[in-house]
Enzyme design. Structure first.
Site, PDB file in Angstrom:
ATOM      1  CE  LYS A 159      -4.195  -2.041   1.865  1.00 15.75           C
ATOM      2  NZ  LYS A 159      -3.737  -3.390   2.310  1.00 15.75           N
TER       3      LYS A 159
HETATM    4  C1  LIG Z   1      -4.514  -4.407   1.877  1.00 19.93           C
HETATM    5  C2  LIG Z   1      -3.845  -5.720   1.896  1.00 19.93           C
HETATM    6  C3  LIG Z   1      -4.297  -6.796   1.118  1.00 19.93           C
HETATM    7  C4  LIG Z   1      -5.561  -6.705   0.288  1.00 19.93           C
HETATM    8  O1  LIG Z   1      -5.446  -5.797  -0.760  1.00 19.93           O
HETATM    9  P1  LIG Z   1      -6.770  -5.259  -1.502  1.00 19.93           P
HETATM   10  O2  LIG Z   1      -6.296  -4.262  -2.475  1.00 19.93           O
HETATM   11  O3  LIG Z   1      -7.629  -4.668  -0.426  1.00 19.93           O
HETATM   12  O4  LIG Z   1      -7.410  -6.441  -2.129  1.00 19.93           O
HETATM   13  C5  LIG Z   1      -3.563  -7.953   1.125  1.00 19.93           C
HETATM   14  N1  LIG Z   1      -2.464  -8.091   1.886  1.00 19.93           N
HETATM   15  C6  LIG Z   1      -2.001  -7.098   2.669  1.00 19.93           C
HETATM   16  C7  LIG Z   1      -0.796  -7.314   3.493  1.00 19.93           C
HETATM   17  C8  LIG Z   1      -2.679  -5.875   2.696  1.00 19.93           C
HETATM   18  O5  LIG Z   1      -2.239  -4.908   3.472  1.00 19.93           O
END
Ligand SMILES: *Cc1c(COP(=O)(O)O)cnc(C)c1O
Length: 433
Positions: free
Chosen positions: A107
């Site tokens: 993210k």
């Molecule tokens: C946010 C997140 C996900 C899921 O991603 P999405 O875009 O919400 O599908 C998977 N793994 C981790 C470690 C995350 O932080």
């Protein structure tokens, strides 16, 4: 580029409006009006380009009409000041390590890009922009750190009390400056509902400039396409890209949807797998054609504890609501905590590669679903040390904590306690002006 709403009841928006508003007025999600393919020469030469060069080319397709080239380049290059290596785990399964940024999770890419784009669009404004973000763990830290110290922006991180790991929590509760952590007595879905309700509240919006930094925001969501291209480039260099299958551990489905956009831009990914934990709403949709959201259940892969994935609307829109079209490019998998533990342990013992609980779902879906001629890449979405207690209890041994995480753990936690009632949250925001 103009952006339309997945609900088709809101006017077209400019990039600036889509970024600042987050959600369209009809509660739909913004989609770029056209998804232009990248030229053949780009793909022919992609293995010779750096991550930043590739990302800039991709960014140019989406944002080039709206942001001056030198500014866009600066935003992209600033965002990606870390690498995303593809690491071999077994003969035909590779890990795309998205955890080399500041908060050690994928993210960071979207959050850092969005912070820079927001700051570009609000550079001439007098009143601050308030970013509201609901998190089940990793979003909050990525957004808070992406925006930390950015002028003219205040970030409110809403998180479910007691439901994020201590390491996740310290990454957004210890920062101070323009970051406020709000500890909600409820679930992640409650946090998300509070944020959505705030955006729909006329009184609040008249008083405060509110925007979202959840994966619904196009400025966070679209840049996630960058690393799919880079993964392809790295596999191509190894002569392994001909039948590339990408598996994405999925919660709100922003990450995988950005990959689907990449495919629309001509990126030769053969097919996708969406790996779920026990929150298998999308998996059930693939099997039955029925989309039945339900309250999320807590799992050890908690960033995927989502009962009503917000980006599902974008998936439907991209495939014009055709279940058949969707299942022809995406398959699913779902794993219990027990299976996740088993996978982390087995892979570590057999290969020495340490998966985090989310990446474990991704690895396992490839291990079970890959055909002999295919090469699989799963997105390793976070560093395993972010889920320290879980991973250590699985392995029965200590896991080394990267220096970046240790720094966060030294800070002092500061948070505002909140109920899950919207009136309370609204009252709190109102006294901010
Ligand atoms: C946010 C997140 C996900 C899921 O991603 P999405 O875009 O919400 O599908 C998977 N793994 C981790 C470690 C995350 O932080």
């Amino acid at each position: 580029m103009k952006y339309y709403s997945t609900n088709k009841q809101a006017p077209l928006a400019s990039l600036e409006d889509a970024v600042i508003k987050g959600l369209a007025s009809d509660r739909g999600l913004y989609m770029p009006e056209v998804i232009k393919p990248l030229p053949k020469e780009f793909y022919d030469n992609i293995e010779n380009l750096s991550f930043q060069e590739i990302a800039y080319q991709v960014a140019d397709v989406f944002f080039g009409e709206d942001i001056p080239a030198d500014k866009l380049k600066e935003i992209v290059y600033d965002t990606l000041n870390f690498d995303t290596p593809v690491v071999k785990v077994t003969d035909n399964i590779y890990s795309l390590e998205l955890f080399h940024g500041p908060t050690l999770a994928f993210k960071d890419v979207g959050a850092r890009f969005m912070a820079r784009l927001t700051s570009y669009y609000t550079r001439n404004q007098n009143s601050p922009v308030n970013v509201l973000v609901a998190t089940s763990g990793d979003t909050g830290s990525a957004v808070a750190n992406g925006f930390l110290g950015v002028d003219g922006v205040h970030v409110y991180v809403l998180y479910p009390k007691g439901k994020v790991s201590p390491i996740q929590e310290c990454q957004f509760t210890t920062l101070g400056q323009n970051i406020t952590a709000i500890e909600v007595d409820g679930t992640f879905d409650d946090c998300q509902a509070l944020v959505k309700a705030a955006f729909m509240d006329k009184e609040l919006n008249d008083k405060l400039m509110l925007t979202s930094a959840n994966s619904i925001n196009v400025a966070r969501f679209l840049p996630q396409a960058f690393y799919y291209f880079y993964a392809y480039a790295q596999l191509k260099k190894m002569g392994k890209a001909d039948e590339m299958v990408v598996c994405v551990p999925s919660g709100n489905f922003g990450n995988i949807t950005a990959g689907l956009f990449g495919k629309r831009m001509g990126l030769p990914i053969k097919r996708f797998i969406a790996a779920n934990n026990r929150n298998d709403i999308f998996y059930q949709y693939l099997q039955t054609g029925q989309y039945n959201p339900r309250p999320s259940v807590a799992t050890i892969a908690n960033a995927m504890d989502v009962g009503d994935p917000s980006n599902f609307a974008r998936v439907l829109d991209l495939y014009e609501h055709s279940h058949k079209a969707i299942t022809s490019e995406i398959s699913g998998a779902t794993y219990t905590d027990e299976q996740i533990r088993e996978t982390v342990k087995k892979v570590y013992e057999e290969t020495g590669y340490l998966l985090d609980p989310h990446g474990a779902c991704g690895y396992r879906a490839l291990d079970e679903g890959l055909k002999p001629e295919e090469t699989g890449v799963f997105l390793e979405t976070a560093h395993p040390a972010k889920f320290l207690e879980t991973v250590e209890s699985i392995l029965g041994s200590k896991v080394e904590i990267p220096g970046k995480l240790q720094e966060f753990m030294k800070g002092e936690k500061v948070s505002i306690e909140m109920t899950k009632e919207f009136e309370d949250f609204k009252g709190y925001l109102r006294q901010k002006v």
